[in-house]
Design a protein around this motif. Structure first.
Motif, PDB file in Angstrom:
ATOM      1  N   PHE A  20       0.837  -1.207   0.000  1.00 39.22           N
ATOM      2  CA  PHE A  20       0.000   0.000   0.000  1.00 39.22           C
ATOM      3  C   PHE A  20       0.872   1.258   0.000  1.00 39.22           C
ATOM      4  CE2 PHE A  20      -3.598  -2.682   1.212  1.00 39.22           C
ATOM      5  CZ  PHE A  20      -4.685  -2.004   0.668  1.00 39.22           C
ATOM      6  N   ALA A  21       1.950   1.251   0.781  1.00 37.53           N
ATOM      7  CA  ALA A  21       2.819   2.425   0.858  1.00 37.53           C
ATOM      8  C   ALA A  21       3.386   2.784  -0.514  1.00 37.53           C
ATOM      9  CB  ALA A  21       3.946   2.184   1.859  1.00 37.53           C
ATOM     10  N   ALA A  53      -0.044   5.980   4.581  1.00 31.63           N
ATOM     11  CA  ALA A  53      -0.545   7.037   3.707  1.00 31.63           C
ATOM     12  C   ALA A  53      -0.209   8.417   4.262  1.00 31.63           C
ATOM     13  CB  ALA A  53      -2.052   6.889   3.527  1.00 31.63           C
ATOM     14  N   VAL A  54      -0.375   8.588   5.568  1.00 29.51           N
ATOM     15  CA  VAL A  54      -0.078   9.873   6.197  1.00 29.51           C
ATOM     16  C   VAL A  54       1.407  10.204   6.071  1.00 29.51           C
ATOM     17  CG1 VAL A  54       0.025  11.048   8.433  1.00 29.51           C
ATOM     18  CG2 VAL A  54      -2.059   9.819   7.750  1.00 29.51           C
ATOM     19  N   ARG A  55       2.267   9.199   6.241  1.00 33.96           N
ATOM     20  CA  ARG A  55       3.708   9.441   6.089  1.00 33.96           C
ATOM     21  C   ARG A  55       4.040   9.890   4.676  1.00 33.96           C
ATOM     22  NH1 ARG A  55       4.093   4.735   9.350  1.00 33.96           N
ATOM     23  NH2 ARG A  55       4.398   3.417   7.506  1.00 33.96           N
ATOM     24  N   GLU A  56       3.390   9.332   3.689  1.00 32.59           N
ATOM     25  CA  GLU A  56       3.718   9.629   2.291  1.00 32.59           C
ATOM     26  C   GLU A  56       3.124  10.950   1.822  1.00 32.59           C
ATOM     27  OE1 GLU A  56       5.483   9.502  -1.201  1.00 32.59           O
ATOM     28  OE2 GLU A  56       5.779   7.889   0.258  1.00 32.59           O
ATOM     29  N   GLY A  77      -8.121  10.165   2.949  1.00 37.00           N
ATOM     30  CA  GLY A  77      -9.490   9.894   3.348  1.00 37.00           C
ATOM     31  C   GLY A  77      -9.698   8.395   3.461  1.00 37.00           C
ATOM     32  N   VAL A  78     -10.778   7.985   4.123  1.00 38.47           N
ATOM     33  CA  VAL A  78     -11.100   6.572   4.301  1.00 38.47           C
ATOM     34  C   VAL A  78     -12.589   6.378   4.026  1.00 38.47           C
ATOM     35  CG1 VAL A  78     -11.183   4.620   5.895  1.00 38.47           C
ATOM     36  CG2 VAL A  78      -9.278   6.254   6.010  1.00 38.47           C
ATOM     37  N   VAL A 127      -6.616  12.485   9.815  1.00 36.23           N
ATOM     38  CA  VAL A 127      -7.132  12.123   8.490  1.00 36.23           C
ATOM     39  C   VAL A 127      -8.143  13.173   8.024  1.00 36.23           C
ATOM     40  CG1 VAL A 127      -8.665  10.440   7.361  1.00 36.23           C
ATOM     41  CG2 VAL A 127      -6.663   9.671   8.641  1.00 36.23           C
ATOM     42  N   ALA A 128      -8.096  13.504   6.735  1.00 35.52           N
ATOM     43  CA  ALA A 128      -8.897  14.613   6.207  1.00 35.52           C
ATOM     44  C   ALA A 128     -10.387  14.326   6.234  1.00 35.52           C
ATOM     45  CB  ALA A 128      -8.459  14.930   4.778  1.00 35.52           C
TER      46      ALA A 128
END
Length: 386
Positions: A163-164, A222-225, A232-233, A266-267
């Protein structure tokens, strides 16, 4: 009254021009190699007046594929194909996120690398659900999802790296952010469901922390990247699509996830409340599973970011009534966006909405039922969106 046409910030990072969302919708128009193409770029560019476009879901790896002709985000050609799309949307002044998934057990050996079994949280198959795959003669059609093999603990951990890489690829492709598909009975939701996830390792069991561990590890990647304001989720609590069993702990899980996503900055959470409980994409009848307003209020209290509500909205009045509750911030219009490339303007002016022929949703006839819908101008329709 809250207007659909007020601007909206995502995580204090991305400013959207209105509160209208075009949600992800699979359209099966990719080129060989599951590569997005110029036709797909035209399609999204036509709809760039939405405040936010979430592109059709992309596979993170060959093992993630559950439906033929869906795009990937793991090869250089796919990244370049998506760059055509994002460049066109940005040229038209739009904002576009990539939805990213792994289908888990919702696959068929004919689509898997070397014909292997689909990947599952357990060995329990999706007994009443179909995928779009190749039959014994190589012909494409709908067939029952294959029996999965249970992923080993190390394989689940390795998926986080997969995923990353997809998140890094989304950035290279020019997306403004990513949405994780943790809904509709695909892999991330398979892990979260307490009735389906009977694992005894750190990714399963009755503990909500363990059942949601994979999702949180993927969110952290995702947040790191990309940064938290660009993540979003999507969630579909209380749904049954893709043979998901009823989860007695669904509300507990939803509220735990909401709180954890809020802590990570998360947005947005994208809540889906209209699901197909059985059948395949072309033939299933839709059945609504509403999220009670009392539950929505609990999500609102647990999650400080933007909440998107998707499912069955067809008018400005419906959408603004929902916004007026104060429980949600943006409204996603799904099927209306297929036949109305200028949906935002139609909603603004009260112009009539076209209804697309459902038989065109997943056709492989190029622009037919895809980019050939007219925009509306005053009292006349104009072929081709500007």
């Amino acid at each position: 009254m809250v207007s659909l046409f007020e601007s909206q910030w995502l995580g204090g990072t991305v400013q959207l021009k209105n509160r209208i969302v075009m949600p992800p919708m699979t359209r099966t128009r990719t080129s060989d190699g599951d590569v997005p193409n110029a036709l797909i770029a035209t399609y999204y560019g036509q709809r760039a007046t939405a405040g936010l476009i979430v592109a059709e879901v992309a596979d993170v790896a060959p093992s993630s594929k559950g439906y033929a002709k869906t795009p990937g985000l793991y090869t250089d050609a796919q990244i370049q194909g998506w760059r055509l799309v994002t460049d066109e949307v940005h040229r038209k002044g739009g904002t576009i996120f990539s939805q990213i998934w792994h289908v888990g057990r919702m696959a068929h050996p004919s689509l898997m690398p070397n014909g292997e079994a689909p990947w599952g949280v357990t060995e329990q198959p999706a007994e009443n659900s179909d995928v779009f795959a190749h039959d014994a003669e190589g012909k494409l059609g709908y067939m029952r999802a294959g029996k999965p093999r249970r992923l080993e603990t190390e394989e689940v951990s390795a998926l986080v790296d997969t995923f990353a890489q997809a998140f890094a690829n989304a950035r290279l492709a020019g997306f403004d952010g990513v949405e994780l598909h943790a809904a509709n009975g695909y892999l991330l939701e398979q892990f979260m469901n307490s009735a389906l996830n009977t694992r005894t390792d750190r990714y399963g069991g009755r503990s909500v922390e363990d059942r949601t561990r994979l999702l949180m590890e993927v969110v952290d990647a995702a947040v790191r990247e990309l940064g938290p304001g660009r993540v979003g989720v999507r969630l579909s609590p209380f749904g049954y699509f893709n043979s998901m069993p009823e989860d007695p702990l669904a509300e507990e899980t939803l509220l735990y996830v909401s709180k954890q996503l809020g802590r990570r900055g998360v947005a947005y959470i994208h809540l889906l409340y209209e699901l197909m409980p059985t059948g395949n994409m072309e033939t299933a009848e839709f059945e609504k599973h509403h999220i009670d307003h009392a539950v929505l209020a609990k999500v609102r209290a647990a999650f400080p970011g933007t909440i998107i509500w998707c499912g069955g909205f067809t008018s400005r009045e419906q959408a603004e009534d929902a916004l007026g509750t104060g429980l949600v911030d943006m409204i996603a219009f799904g099927r209306p966006y297929i036949g109305n490339p200028d949906l935002a303007e139609r909603l603004r002016h009260g112009w009539p909405l076209a209804v697309a022929d459902r038989s065109s949703y997943y056709t492989r006839r190029g622009e037919v039922g895809f980019t050939d819908f007219p925009v509306y101008s005053g009292d006349s329709a104009v072929q081709g969106a500007a």
